[in-house]
Design an enzyme around this catalytic site. Sequence first.
Site, short mmCIF file in Angstrom:
data_model
loop_
_atom_site.label_atom_id
_atom_site.label_comp_id
_atom_site.label_asym_id
_atom_site.label_seq_id
_atom_site.Cartn_x
_atom_site.Cartn_y
_atom_site.Cartn_z
N ALA A 50 28.11 88.09 38.10
CA ALA A 50 27.18 87.25 38.86
C ALA A 50 26.91 85.97 38.14
O ALA A 50 26.92 86.02 36.91
CB ALA A 50 25.85 88.22 39.14
N THR A 51 26.44 85.26 38.98
CA THR A 51 26.25 83.62 38.34
C THR A 51 25.05 83.32 38.26
O THR A 51 24.01 83.83 37.57
CB THR A 51 27.45 82.75 38.87
OG1 THR A 51 27.30 82.72 40.34
CG2 THR A 51 28.63 83.21 38.62
N THR A 52 24.34 82.26 38.89
CA THR A 52 23.43 81.33 38.53
C THR A 52 21.98 81.75 39.15
O THR A 52 22.02 82.22 40.49
CB THR A 52 23.72 79.88 39.17
OG1 THR A 52 24.90 79.44 38.95
CG2 THR A 52 22.51 78.93 38.63
N LYS A 83 21.28 89.11 43.37
CA LYS A 83 21.12 88.99 41.97
C LYS A 83 19.51 88.75 41.58
O LYS A 83 19.32 89.09 40.11
CB LYS A 83 21.88 87.62 41.50
CG LYS A 83 23.18 87.66 41.80
CD LYS A 83 23.88 86.23 41.64
CE LYS A 83 24.94 86.02 42.21
NZ LYS A 83 25.56 84.47 41.99
N ALA A 225 31.83 78.55 40.70
CA ALA A 225 31.33 79.98 40.69
C ALA A 225 29.77 80.28 41.50
O ALA A 225 29.44 81.49 41.40
CB ALA A 225 31.25 80.76 39.25
#
Length: 273
Positions: A50-52, A83, A225
């Site tokens: 999981a990114t930002t 997220k 990403a």
Amino acid sequence: MQETTANQVAGNATSSFTEHLQRDRPDLLPYHRAMPAAAAAATPLQVPHATTIVAMSYGGGVLMAGDRRATMGNVIASRHIEKVFPADRYSVLGIAGTAGIAIDLTRLFQVELEHYEKIEGTLLSLDGKANRLGAMIRGNLPMALQGLAVVPLFAGFDTTAGVGRLFSYDVTGGRYEEREHHTVGSGSVFARGALKKLWRPNLAEAEAVSVAVESLYDAADDDSATGGPDPVRQLWPVVYTVNRDGARRIPESELAAVAGRIIEARSAERREA
């Protein structure tokens, strides 16, 4: 005999669900997993990340937003991952890092806060929540050293002080209170640059939502990403606000309108250039 048994149960009771698992069923903890030595020494596992995540204070509370993309190496593993989650009525949690462990930690944290409230009959203080999350992240350190790190953001409304507060962490569980805004994940450096230009003290809630979506839009422009707003698939960031009325997820209809205005403004700038 019944009285003795009841006393033993009372003596074993704890307001921490995590401590209960550590004592009785450590195998159920998300981070109580040992990788085989051969796997640890080999190429790092290809697992979804999981990114930002972005978070900020605004007039009356705090806001947290996350994009919807998860990546696995150079592959988009998911365009629909969420997220940002409500931790309880007055706090939210955003995750970046190894997606599977992060989601399990989030669920454990939610149960931890619910268990405390049931045992103690009251909500855990915001500082107490932040400390318990730090202890969980610290418990994941052996996995982080093997490349399976989880780095969260935590935000909530302090009902005692009457203000929203924001906390960041490192992989060792170190807790740091942020006063204005913060970002984590692969696109964090680009999102933070946008926040520095767009954020100001005491934003209205609607303004804060727009700033969050635009900062994720900027991050997606430079970080592969990070997934930006996607009008074709009708995919929008997950955005929560937390104030004295509790946590609220911003409806997708509102996010679609905000993203549409941002995209139109950017398109107009290009036409004029």
